[in-house]
Design an enzyme around this catalytic site. Structure first.
Site, PDB file in Angstrom:
ATOM      1  N   SER A 127       0.838  -1.201   0.000  1.00 46.15           N
ATOM      2  CA  SER A 127       0.000   0.000   0.000  1.00 46.15           C
ATOM      3  C   SER A 127       0.867   1.242   0.000  1.00 46.15           C
ATOM      4  O   SER A 127       1.973   1.246   0.557  1.00 46.15           O
ATOM      5  CB  SER A 127      -0.857  -0.015   1.272  1.00 46.15           C
ATOM      6  OG  SER A 127      -1.497   1.218   1.445  1.00 46.15           O
ATOM      7  N   THR A 129       0.393   3.462   1.821  1.00 49.03           N
ATOM      8  CA  THR A 129       0.473   3.775   3.254  1.00 49.03           C
ATOM      9  C   THR A 129       1.866   3.512   3.819  1.00 49.03           C
ATOM     10  O   THR A 129       2.193   4.031   4.887  1.00 49.03           O
ATOM     11  CB  THR A 129      -0.552   2.890   4.007  1.00 49.03           C
ATOM     12  OG1 THR A 129      -1.811   3.050   3.373  1.00 49.03           O
ATOM     13  CG2 THR A 129      -0.678   3.241   5.445  1.00 49.03           C
ATOM     14  N   TYR A 151      -1.725  -0.640  10.736  1.00 49.29           N
ATOM     15  CA  TYR A 151      -2.008  -1.266   9.442  1.00 49.29           C
ATOM     16  C   TYR A 151      -0.837  -1.030   8.481  1.00 49.29           C
ATOM     17  O   TYR A 151      -0.298  -1.968   7.884  1.00 49.29           O
ATOM     18  CB  TYR A 151      -3.304  -0.707   8.833  1.00 49.29           C
ATOM     19  CG  TYR A 151      -3.448  -1.015   7.359  1.00 49.29           C
ATOM     20  CD1 TYR A 151      -3.614  -2.326   6.922  1.00 49.29           C
ATOM     21  CD2 TYR A 151      -3.396   0.004   6.394  1.00 49.29           C
ATOM     22  CE1 TYR A 151      -3.726  -2.616   5.560  1.00 49.29           C
ATOM     23  CE2 TYR A 151      -3.505  -0.281   5.041  1.00 49.29           C
ATOM     24  CZ  TYR A 151      -3.666  -1.591   4.626  1.00 49.29           C
ATOM     25  OH  TYR A 151      -3.758  -1.871   3.280  1.00 49.29           O
ATOM     26  N   LYS A 155       2.160  -3.677   6.781  1.00 51.96           N
ATOM     27  CA  LYS A 155       2.546  -3.812   5.364  1.00 51.96           C
ATOM     28  C   LYS A 155       4.054  -3.590   5.195  1.00 51.96           C
ATOM     29  O   LYS A 155       4.715  -4.309   4.435  1.00 51.96           O
ATOM     30  CB  LYS A 155       1.785  -2.796   4.504  1.00 51.96           C
ATOM     31  CG  LYS A 155       0.302  -3.070   4.380  1.00 51.96           C
ATOM     32  CD  LYS A 155       0.034  -4.278   3.505  1.00 51.96           C
ATOM     33  CE  LYS A 155      -1.448  -4.582   3.396  1.00 51.96           C
ATOM     34  NZ  LYS A 155      -1.730  -5.863   2.746  1.00 51.96           N
ATOM     35  N   GLY A 306      -4.589  12.016  10.910  1.00 52.68           N
ATOM     36  CA  GLY A 306      -3.736  11.084  10.158  1.00 52.68           C
ATOM     37  C   GLY A 306      -3.793  11.273   8.650  1.00 52.68           C
ATOM     38  O   GLY A 306      -3.053  10.633   7.918  1.00 52.68           O
TER      39      GLY A 306
HETATM   40  P1  NAD Z   1     -10.965  -7.131   1.421  1.00 55.82           P
HETATM   41  O1  NAD Z   1     -11.150  -7.104   2.887  1.00 55.82           O
HETATM   42  O2  NAD Z   1     -12.154  -6.945   0.556  1.00 55.82           O
HETATM   43  O3  NAD Z   1     -10.255  -8.488   0.999  1.00 55.82           O
HETATM   44  C1  NAD Z   1      -9.369  -9.183   1.840  1.00 55.82           C
HETATM   45  C2  NAD Z   1      -9.798 -10.644   1.857  1.00 55.82           C
HETATM   46  O4  NAD Z   1      -8.888 -11.376   2.672  1.00 55.82           O
HETATM   47  C3  NAD Z   1     -11.196 -10.845   2.428  1.00 55.82           C
HETATM   48  O5  NAD Z   1     -11.934 -11.662   1.561  1.00 55.82           O
HETATM   49  C4  NAD Z   1     -10.942 -11.542   3.766  1.00 55.82           C
HETATM   50  O6  NAD Z   1     -12.000 -12.415   4.114  1.00 55.82           O
HETATM   51  C5  NAD Z   1      -9.636 -12.269   3.500  1.00 55.82           C
HETATM   52  N1  NAD Z   1      -8.811 -12.527   4.671  1.00 55.82           N
HETATM   53  C6  NAD Z   1      -8.429 -11.645   5.631  1.00 55.82           C
HETATM   54  N2  NAD Z   1      -7.652 -12.259   6.538  1.00 55.82           N
HETATM   55  C7  NAD Z   1      -7.519 -13.554   6.134  1.00 55.82           C
HETATM   56  C8  NAD Z   1      -6.826 -14.683   6.646  1.00 55.82           C
HETATM   57  N3  NAD Z   1      -6.121 -14.622   7.771  1.00 55.82           N
HETATM   58  N4  NAD Z   1      -6.913 -15.843   5.978  1.00 55.82           N
HETATM   59  C9  NAD Z   1      -7.646 -15.941   4.839  1.00 55.82           C
HETATM   60  N5  NAD Z   1      -8.318 -14.915   4.312  1.00 55.82           N
HETATM   61  C10 NAD Z   1      -8.248 -13.732   4.960  1.00 55.82           C
HETATM   62  O7  NAD Z   1      -9.843  -6.059   1.063  1.00 55.82           O
HETATM   63  P2  NAD Z   1      -9.357  -5.518  -0.345  1.00 55.82           P
HETATM   64  O8  NAD Z   1      -9.747  -4.107  -0.433  1.00 55.82           O
HETATM   65  O9  NAD Z   1      -9.718  -6.459  -1.413  1.00 55.82           O
HETATM   66  O10 NAD Z   1      -7.785  -5.538  -0.125  1.00 55.82           O
HETATM   67  C11 NAD Z   1      -6.982  -6.626  -0.540  1.00 55.82           C
HETATM   68  C12 NAD Z   1      -5.551  -6.377  -0.114  1.00 55.82           C
HETATM   69  O11 NAD Z   1      -5.102  -5.155  -0.689  1.00 55.82           O
HETATM   70  C13 NAD Z   1      -5.356  -6.233   1.387  1.00 55.82           C
HETATM   71  O12 NAD Z   1      -4.150  -6.886   1.742  1.00 55.82           O
HETATM   72  C14 NAD Z   1      -5.247  -4.751   1.600  1.00 55.82           C
HETATM   73  O13 NAD Z   1      -4.480  -4.423   2.714  1.00 55.82           O
HETATM   74  C15 NAD Z   1      -4.559  -4.317   0.317  1.00 55.82           C
HETATM   75  N6  NAD Z   1      -4.829  -2.927  -0.023  1.00 55.82           N
HETATM   76  C16 NAD Z   1      -6.120  -2.517  -0.221  1.00 55.82           C
HETATM   77  C17 NAD Z   1      -6.386  -1.197  -0.514  1.00 55.82           C
HETATM   78  C18 NAD Z   1      -7.806  -0.717  -0.719  1.00 55.82           C
HETATM   79  O14 NAD Z   1      -8.020   0.479  -0.820  1.00 55.82           O
HETATM   80  N7  NAD Z   1      -8.802  -1.572  -0.816  1.00 55.82           N
HETATM   81  C19 NAD Z   1      -5.331  -0.278  -0.637  1.00 55.82           C
HETATM   82  C20 NAD Z   1      -4.032  -0.722  -0.453  1.00 55.82           C
HETATM   83  C21 NAD Z   1      -3.780  -2.061  -0.152  1.00 55.82           C
HETATM   84  C1  UD1 Z   2      -7.208   5.315   3.367  1.00 55.56           C
HETATM   85  C2  UD1 Z   2      -6.253   4.814   4.421  1.00 55.56           C
HETATM   86  C3  UD1 Z   2      -5.069   4.149   3.718  1.00 55.56           C
HETATM   87  C4  UD1 Z   2      -5.567   3.041   2.794  1.00 55.56           C
HETATM   88  C5  UD1 Z   2      -6.580   3.627   1.805  1.00 55.56           C
HETATM   89  C6  UD1 Z   2      -7.185   2.547   0.976  1.00 55.56           C
HETATM   90  C7  UD1 Z   2      -6.526   6.375   6.318  1.00 55.56           C
HETATM   91  C8  UD1 Z   2      -5.907   7.472   7.108  1.00 55.56           C
HETATM   92  N1  UD1 Z   2      -5.809   5.937   5.239  1.00 55.56           N
HETATM   93  O1  UD1 Z   2      -6.531   6.232   2.550  1.00 55.56           O
HETATM   94  O2  UD1 Z   2      -4.209   3.594   4.688  1.00 55.56           O
HETATM   95  O3  UD1 Z   2      -4.491   2.457   2.075  1.00 55.56           O
HETATM   96  O4  UD1 Z   2      -7.643   4.257   2.541  1.00 55.56           O
HETATM   97  O5  UD1 Z   2      -7.922   3.091  -0.071  1.00 55.56           O
HETATM   98  O6  UD1 Z   2      -7.593   5.878   6.633  1.00 55.56           O
HETATM   99  N2  UD1 Z   2     -12.706  11.602   2.883  1.00 55.56           N
HETATM  100  C9  UD1 Z   2     -13.735  12.462   3.210  1.00 55.56           C
HETATM  101  N3  UD1 Z   2     -14.858  11.947   3.775  1.00 55.56           N
HETATM  102  C10 UD1 Z   2     -15.019  10.603   4.016  1.00 55.56           C
HETATM  103  C11 UD1 Z   2     -13.972   9.731   3.651  1.00 55.56           C
HETATM  104  C12 UD1 Z   2     -12.829  10.269   3.102  1.00 55.56           C
HETATM  105  O7  UD1 Z   2     -13.623  13.672   3.017  1.00 55.56           O
HETATM  106  O8  UD1 Z   2     -16.063  10.210   4.557  1.00 55.56           O
HETATM  107  C13 UD1 Z   2     -11.500  12.158   2.240  1.00 55.56           C
HETATM  108  C14 UD1 Z   2     -10.210  11.896   3.008  1.00 55.56           C
HETATM  109  O9  UD1 Z   2      -9.964  12.925   3.936  1.00 55.56           O
HETATM  110  C15 UD1 Z   2      -9.185  11.825   1.865  1.00 55.56           C
HETATM  111  C16 UD1 Z   2      -9.979  11.262   0.686  1.00 55.56           C
HETATM  112  O10 UD1 Z   2     -11.349  11.493   1.000  1.00 55.56           O
HETATM  113  O11 UD1 Z   2      -8.762  13.110   1.519  1.00 55.56           O
HETATM  114  C17 UD1 Z   2      -9.774   9.775   0.481  1.00 55.56           C
HETATM  115  O12 UD1 Z   2     -10.028   9.094   1.704  1.00 55.56           O
HETATM  116  P1  UD1 Z   2     -10.061   7.500   1.799  1.00 55.56           P
HETATM  117  O13 UD1 Z   2     -10.925   6.956   0.737  1.00 55.56           O
HETATM  118  O14 UD1 Z   2     -10.392   7.131   3.205  1.00 55.56           O
HETATM  119  O15 UD1 Z   2      -8.578   7.084   1.445  1.00 55.56           O
HETATM  120  P2  UD1 Z   2      -7.185   7.562   2.114  1.00 55.56           P
HETATM  121  O16 UD1 Z   2      -7.411   8.396   3.303  1.00 55.56           O
HETATM  122  O17 UD1 Z   2      -6.326   8.113   1.043  1.00 55.56           O
END
Ligand code: NAD
Ligand code: UD1
Length: 349
Positions: A127, A129, A151, A155, A306
């Site tokens: 991520s 992040t 979190y 990562k 944050g």
């Molecule tokens: P999600 O929660 O929809 O998918 C994660 C899946 O992993 C779920 O189906 C959950 O049931 C499964 N899971 C969790 N812990 C497990 C375990 N111990 N054993 C087996 N299965 C398990 O999330 P997502 O948005 O699809 O994200 C997927 C990956 O991408 C994650 O690792 C997340 O940290 C990373 N990621 C997501 C975002 C985002 O914005 N969605 C951004 C950056 C990174």
């Molecule tokens: C967040 C997580 C980041 C993660 C990412 C996944 C935090 C601090 N960071 O990022 O670790 O990898 O999601 O996509 O939670 N916003 C609003 N109102 C809302 C929600 C969000 O104004 O109700 C704004 C936020 O301030 C930001 C933007 O929308 O400026 C995007 O927010 P969000 O979708 O939560 O993503 P990140 O904060 O970038």
């Protein structure tokens, strides 16, 4: 053609289900392991419906070594895409042990099982992040890492473990060295164009896009825009939104890159997956209203603790080395997110 089997951990989740779809369409065979802690098996039935191809599903936890060992002995896996993990920043501050156990320990068990089965190609969901705060707003992969919550630290720890693992193989020049792509996602949004799979958050969403969609459909009353006094073009936060289908295409490209020359002697390399441009919260709202014709009721609220003012990817390395680039624009992301929301107002029920 040789069919390669890919093990997708967390394959029932938001990004994982899109990855399964893309893999099947690219003629891979897909094996999923997921404990369904944040997803439903219905997503995999939808993947089968879209592609007309089967998914081999194992409901198991990646921390269960025996379950993984059994899967590796039953299925001839060539590569693992590792999505399984917990991902809510706020929750990670309340339950750090749960996050480190699930994400870090879970990955340790997974890579041990991979090593034992001699499966050493891995595409890992990292991520943006992991980056620390920076004076620059456009991040390149060699920026210093400095995550600010459990979190993000989980990562970054996993990245360290995977780099060490790969370095050890390079030093001892083993025959089948680890080949690892660390994919650092920016802000994935949107859904598959069919509207059959998409993001199905539990309870009230934390992230912007699902929140906006739920306000537009009437499930939530009002969006809070977290801060309008940032030093950005309209005062609201700027992020690099990327269509989830573009994101998972980057994973398919990464699998191909692991077979290439750069990874021949083994390597662990990070890639930013982002569009390389930022959008503000107000721009998202305006685009949503224009594309869907729906009004988004919002108010300006205090900044969220944050949050950064602005961050977006420099995706040059992925463009050059993975031969990948985003194809979809913000209108596509918003219209696909809305299509999914409209067709599935209660998610996967
Ligand atoms: P999600 O929660 O929809 O998918 C994660 C899946 O992993 C779920 O189906 C959950 O049931 C499964 N899971 C969790 N812990 C497990 C375990 N111990 N054993 C087996 N299965 C398990 O999330 P997502 O948005 O699809 O994200 C997927 C990956 O991408 C994650 O690792 C997340 O940290 C990373 N990621 C997501 C975002 C985002 O914005 N969605 C951004 C950056 C990174
Ligand atoms: C967040 C997580 C980041 C993660 C990412 C996944 C935090 C601090 N960071 O990022 O670790 O990898 O999601 O996509 O939670 N916003 C609003 N109102 C809302 C929600 C969000 O104004 O109700 C704004 C936020 O301030 C930001 C933007 O929308 O400026 C995007 O927010 P969000 O979708 O939560 O993503 P990140 O904060 O970038």
């Amino acid at each position: 053609m040789i069919v390669r089997n890919v093990l997708v951990t967390g394959g029932a989740g938001y990004i994982g289900s899109h990855a399964c779809t893309e893999l099947l369409q690219a003629n891979y065979r897909v094996v999923v392991v997921d404990n369904l802690s944040n997803s439903k098996a219905e997503s995999l039935s939808r993947v089968e419906q879209i592609t007309g191809k089967p998914v081999q599903f194992y409901q198991a936890d990646i921390r269960d070594k025996q379950a993984l060992t059994d899967i590796f002995s039953r299925e001839a896996i060539s590569t693992v895409m590792h999505f399984a993990g917990l991902k809510a920043v706020g929750e990670s501050c309340e339950q750090p042990l749960n996050y480190y156990h699930n994400n870090v320990y879970g990955t340790l068990v997974l890579v041990e099982a991979m090593r034992d089965a001699d499966v050493k190609q891995l595409v890992f969901s990292s991520s943006a992040t992991v980056y620390g705060e920076s004076v620059h707003v456009q991040y390149t992969e060699d920026f210093p890492l400095g995550p600010i919550n459990p979190y993000g630290r989980s990562k970054a720890m996993i990245e360290d473990i995977l780099r060490d693992l790969s370095a050890a193989d390079t030093i001892s020049k083993v025959q089948n060295p680890w080949k690892i792509a660390l994919l650092r996602y920016f802000n994935p949004i949107g859904a598959h164009e069919s509207g059959l799979i998409g993001e199905d958050p539990n309870g009230i969403p934390n992230n912007l896009m699902p929140y906006v969609s739920q306000v537009a459909i009437g499930k939530l009353a009002q969006l809070s825009v977290f801060g309008d006094d940032y030093p950005t073009r309209d005062g609201t936060g700027i992020r690099d939104y990327i269509h989830v289908v573009d994101l998972v295409k980057g994973h398919i490209k990464a699998i191909a890159a692991l077979q290439g020359e750069r990874f021949n002697a083994g390597a662990c390399r990070a890639y930013n997956l982002g569009a390389g441009r930022g959008c503000s919260v107000l721009e998202i709202i305006e685009t949503f209203e224009r594309v869907t014709g729906k009004k988004v009721n919002y108010k300006i609220a205090p900044r969220r603790v944050g949050d950064l003012a602005e961050c977006f990817a420099n995706p040059e390395r992925a463009i050059m080395e993975l031969d990948w680039k985003v194809e979809k624009n913000l209108d596509d992301m918003v219209s696909d997110a809305w299509n999914w929301q409209k067709k599935n107002p209660e998610g996967y029920v």
